[in-house]
Write a protein that holds these residues in place. Structure first.
Motif, PDB file in Angstrom:
ATOM      1  N   GLY A 166      11.304  -8.622   2.850  1.00  0.00           N
ATOM      2  CA  GLY A 166       9.935  -8.821   2.349  1.00  0.00           C
ATOM      3  C   GLY A 166       9.202  -7.501   2.157  1.00  0.00           C
ATOM      4  O   GLY A 166       8.584  -7.259   1.119  1.00  0.00           O
ATOM      5  N   GLN A 167       9.304  -6.619   3.178  1.00  0.00           N
ATOM      6  CA  GLN A 167       8.592  -5.342   3.084  1.00  0.00           C
ATOM      7  C   GLN A 167       9.216  -4.443   2.023  1.00  0.00           C
ATOM      8  O   GLN A 167       8.502  -3.719   1.318  1.00  0.00           O
ATOM      9  N   ALA A 168      10.546  -4.478   1.920  1.00  0.00           N
ATOM     10  CA  ALA A 168      11.209  -3.659   0.887  1.00  0.00           C
ATOM     11  C   ALA A 168      10.782  -4.138  -0.499  1.00  0.00           C
ATOM     12  O   ALA A 168      10.523  -3.315  -1.391  1.00  0.00           O
ATOM     13  N   ILE A 170       4.045   3.937   7.101  1.00  0.00           N
ATOM     14  CA  ILE A 170       5.474   3.609   7.255  1.00  0.00           C
ATOM     15  C   ILE A 170       5.837   3.315   8.720  1.00  0.00           C
ATOM     16  O   ILE A 170       6.560   2.342   8.978  1.00  0.00           O
ATOM     17  N   PRO A 171       5.329   4.086   9.723  1.00  0.00           N
ATOM     18  CA  PRO A 171       5.632   3.707  11.122  1.00  0.00           C
ATOM     19  C   PRO A 171       5.198   2.281  11.480  1.00  0.00           C
ATOM     20  O   PRO A 171       5.860   1.605  12.272  1.00  0.00           O
ATOM     21  N   ALA A 191       0.838  -1.211   0.000  1.00  0.00           N
ATOM     22  CA  ALA A 191       0.000   0.000   0.000  1.00  0.00           C
ATOM     23  C   ALA A 191       0.867   1.254   0.000  1.00  0.00           C
ATOM     24  O   ALA A 191       0.566   2.217  -0.701  1.00  0.00           O
ATOM     25  N   VAL A 192       1.972   1.235   0.777  1.00  0.00           N
ATOM     26  CA  VAL A 192       2.875   2.400   0.828  1.00  0.00           C
ATOM     27  C   VAL A 192       3.439   2.664  -0.572  1.00  0.00           C
ATOM     28  O   VAL A 192       3.400   3.801  -1.069  1.00  0.00           O
ATOM     29  N   GLY A 193       3.940   1.605  -1.217  1.00  0.00           N
ATOM     30  CA  GLY A 193       4.513   1.752  -2.561  1.00  0.00           C
ATOM     31  C   GLY A 193       3.484   2.237  -3.566  1.00  0.00           C
ATOM     32  O   GLY A 193       3.752   3.136  -4.357  1.00  0.00           O
ATOM     33  N   ILE A 208       0.249  10.896   0.123  1.00  0.00           N
ATOM     34  CA  ILE A 208       1.610  11.040   0.678  1.00  0.00           C
ATOM     35  C   ILE A 208       1.536  11.069   2.205  1.00  0.00           C
ATOM     36  O   ILE A 208       2.315  10.403   2.897  1.00  0.00           O
ATOM     37  N   TYR A 209       0.569  11.808   2.731  1.00  0.00           N
ATOM     38  CA  TYR A 209       0.435  11.920   4.196  1.00  0.00           C
ATOM     39  C   TYR A 209       0.118  10.556   4.816  1.00  0.00           C
ATOM     40  O   TYR A 209       0.758  10.152   5.799  1.00  0.00           O
ATOM     41  N   ILE A 210      -0.853   9.849   4.243  1.00  0.00           N
ATOM     42  CA  ILE A 210      -1.264   8.548   4.812  1.00  0.00           C
ATOM     43  C   ILE A 210      -0.086   7.560   4.773  1.00  0.00           C
ATOM     44  O   ILE A 210       0.211   6.882   5.762  1.00  0.00           O
ATOM     45  N   ALA A 211       0.606   7.515   3.603  1.00  0.00           N
ATOM     46  CA  ALA A 211       1.713   6.557   3.454  1.00  0.00           C
ATOM     47  C   ALA A 211       2.856   6.895   4.408  1.00  0.00           C
ATOM     48  O   ALA A 211       3.377   6.012   5.098  1.00  0.00           O
ATOM     49  N   ALA A 212       3.224   8.186   4.456  1.00  0.00           N
ATOM     50  CA  ALA A 212       4.411   8.561   5.223  1.00  0.00           C
ATOM     51  C   ALA A 212       4.173   8.621   6.728  1.00  0.00           C
ATOM     52  O   ALA A 212       5.047   8.223   7.509  1.00  0.00           O
TER      53      ALA A 212
END
Lengths: 81, 261
Positions: free
Chosen positions: B236-238, B222-223, B47-49, B214-218
Motif C-alpha cells: 500500500g505504501q509503495a 520515510i522513518p 506526501a513522500v512521493g 528532500i530533507y523533510i521526506a527523507a
C-alpha cells in the motif's frame, strides 16, 4: 484578457468560499466572530456591487440591444452606470 | 514600470484560487477517526512521493533552466538540506530535546512544524511564479496557475497526512495547512512590486525549497513509514509513494501541453 470587473468578482467569490470554510473550521469564539463579520462584509460589497452596477448594466444592455435605433448608444468598452 | 490594475487583480485572484485548493483536504474531517488512522500512513507515503517528485522533477530542473549551471543549483539544494537540518535541530532543542517519533497527548512533533515551514516557503515561491507569469502575459499567468493548482491538490493531501501524523487534530491540520498556503499572496505582492529582485531570488529560493522537501521526506517522513512492517503496508505504501511520483511527472506533461496551447 479578462476585465478588472471579472477579476474582482472572482476575488469576491473566492473570499466568500474561503471565509465560509475557515468559519466552519475555527472553533474559538472571537476568531469565529471576526471571520463571520468578514464574510458578511464581503457578501455586502458583492450584493451592493450587483445592485448598483451589474444589474443596471445588464438591464441597459438588454434595452439597448432590443431595438435597432439604440445600437449606436451601446458602448464597446466596459459599461459603467 | 507601471502595472495594470487588471494584472494585479488577476494575480491576486490566482493566488486565492491556490489557497482555496489547500482547503480541499477538508474532506478528511468527515472521515471516522478509525478510518483516518488507517488512511494516514498512506497519505504520508503519498506526501513522500509528492515532495520528492516535486523537488527532483519540478523545482531542481526549473532552477537549472533559470540558473544554467547544475553544480551551483546542486550546491544550493545542499544548503537547503543543511538549513532545514539546523532548523529542525533548533525546533527539537526548543522542545526539550524531544527525539520520540510517536506523538504523545497534545504533543506536536517537529516533523509537523518542519512540514509547515517547508510548505510556507514552497507557497511563497508559487506566489512569485504566478505573479511573474501574470506580469509577462495574463494567458501565461492562467496556465501557470492551472499547473500550480494541479500539483497543489495532491501535495496538500499529503501535507495534511503528515500534519495528522505529527500530532495535530484534523481541524487544526487543515487550518494550519491553509494558513501556510496564504504565503502565496506575499510572494505575489513581492513580485508585482519588486519584479526584478523577485526574478533573481528564484534562482536561490527554488533549490532551497527543493532541499527542504528532500530533507523533510527523507529524514522525517520515510522513518514514519518503517513503523509498520507487513506485506499489506509495504504494498500500500509503495503504491502511494509511486503514485506521488507519477502524479508529479504527469503534471510536468500537463504543463508542457498547457504551454504548447
Amino acid at each position: 484578457m479578462a476585465s478588472i470587473d471579472s477579476y474582482l468578482h472572482l476575488i469576491g467569490f473566492e473570499l466568500l468560499v474561503i471565509l465560509a470554510i475557515v468559519g466552519y473550521l475555527v472553533e474559538a469564539d472571537l476568531p469565529k466572530r471576526v471571520v463571520s463579520r468578514l464574510f458578511i462584509t464581503v457578501l455586502g460589497f458583492m450584493l451592493a456591487h450587483f445592485a448598483t452596477h451589474a444589474l443596471p448594466n445588464q438591464i441597459a444592455d438588454f434595452i439597448y440591444s432590443s431595438h435597432h435605433d439604440y445600437h449606436s448608444i451601446k458602448s464597446a468598452g466596459p459599461h459603467r452606470t | 514600470m507601471t502595472i495594470a490594475l487588471s494584472t494585479i487583480a488577476g494575480a491576486i485572484a490566482a493566488c486565492l484560487a491556490v489557497s482555496l485548493c489547500s482547503l480541499s483536504s477538508v474532506f478528511a474531517l468527515w472521515l471516522k477517526p478509525a478510518v483516518l488512522n488507517r488512511v494516514v500512513p498512506y497519505l504520508v507515503a503519498l506526501a513522500v512521493g509528492v515532495l520528492l517528485g516535486d523537488a527532483f522533477i519540478h523545482l531542481i530542473p526549473d532552477a537549472v533552466s533559470r540558473h544554467g549551471t547544475v553544480s551551483d543549483v546542486c550546491l544550493t539544494v545542499l544548503v537547503g538540506v543543511f538549513g532545514f537540518f539546523v532548523l529542525e535541530k533548533l525546533v527539537r532543542w526548543r522542545h526539550d530535546h524531544n527525539v520520540d517519533i510517536t506523538p504523545g497527548s497534545g504533543e506536536i512533533l517537529p516533523l509537523a512544524k518542519m512540514n509547515l515551514i517547508g510548505d510556507a516557503m514552497h507557497n511563497f515561491v508559487d506566489g512569485i511564479l504566478i505573479a511573474g507569469s501574470f506580469l509577462a502575459d495574463p494567458a501565461l499567468g492562467l496556465t501557470t496557475t492551472l499547473a500550480i493548482i494541479a500539483h497543489e491538490v495532491p501535495q496538500e493531501l499529503g501535507d495534511v497526512g503528515a500534519l495528522l501524523r505529527g500530532g495535530y487534530a484534523p481541524r487544526q491540520a487543515v487550518l494550519y495547512n491553509f494558513y501556510c498556503s496564504l504565503t502565496v499572496l506575499p510572494g505575489a505582492i513581492f513580485t508585482l512590486f519588486l519584479s526584478q529582485i523577485a526574478e533573481s531570488s528564484l534562482t536561490l529560493l527554488l533549490p532551497i525549497a527543493a532541499g527542504g522537501f528532500i530533507y523533510i521526506a527523507a529524514s522525517d517522513l520515510i522513518p514514519v513509514l518503517h513503523e509498520r512492517c507487513s506485506f499489506s503496508s509495504l504494498s500500500g505504501q509503495a503504491a502511494a509513494f509511486g503514485m506521488g511520483i507519477v502524479l508529479m511527472q504527469f503534471i510536468v506533461f500537463f504543463e508542457q501541453v498547457l504551454i504548447a496551447i
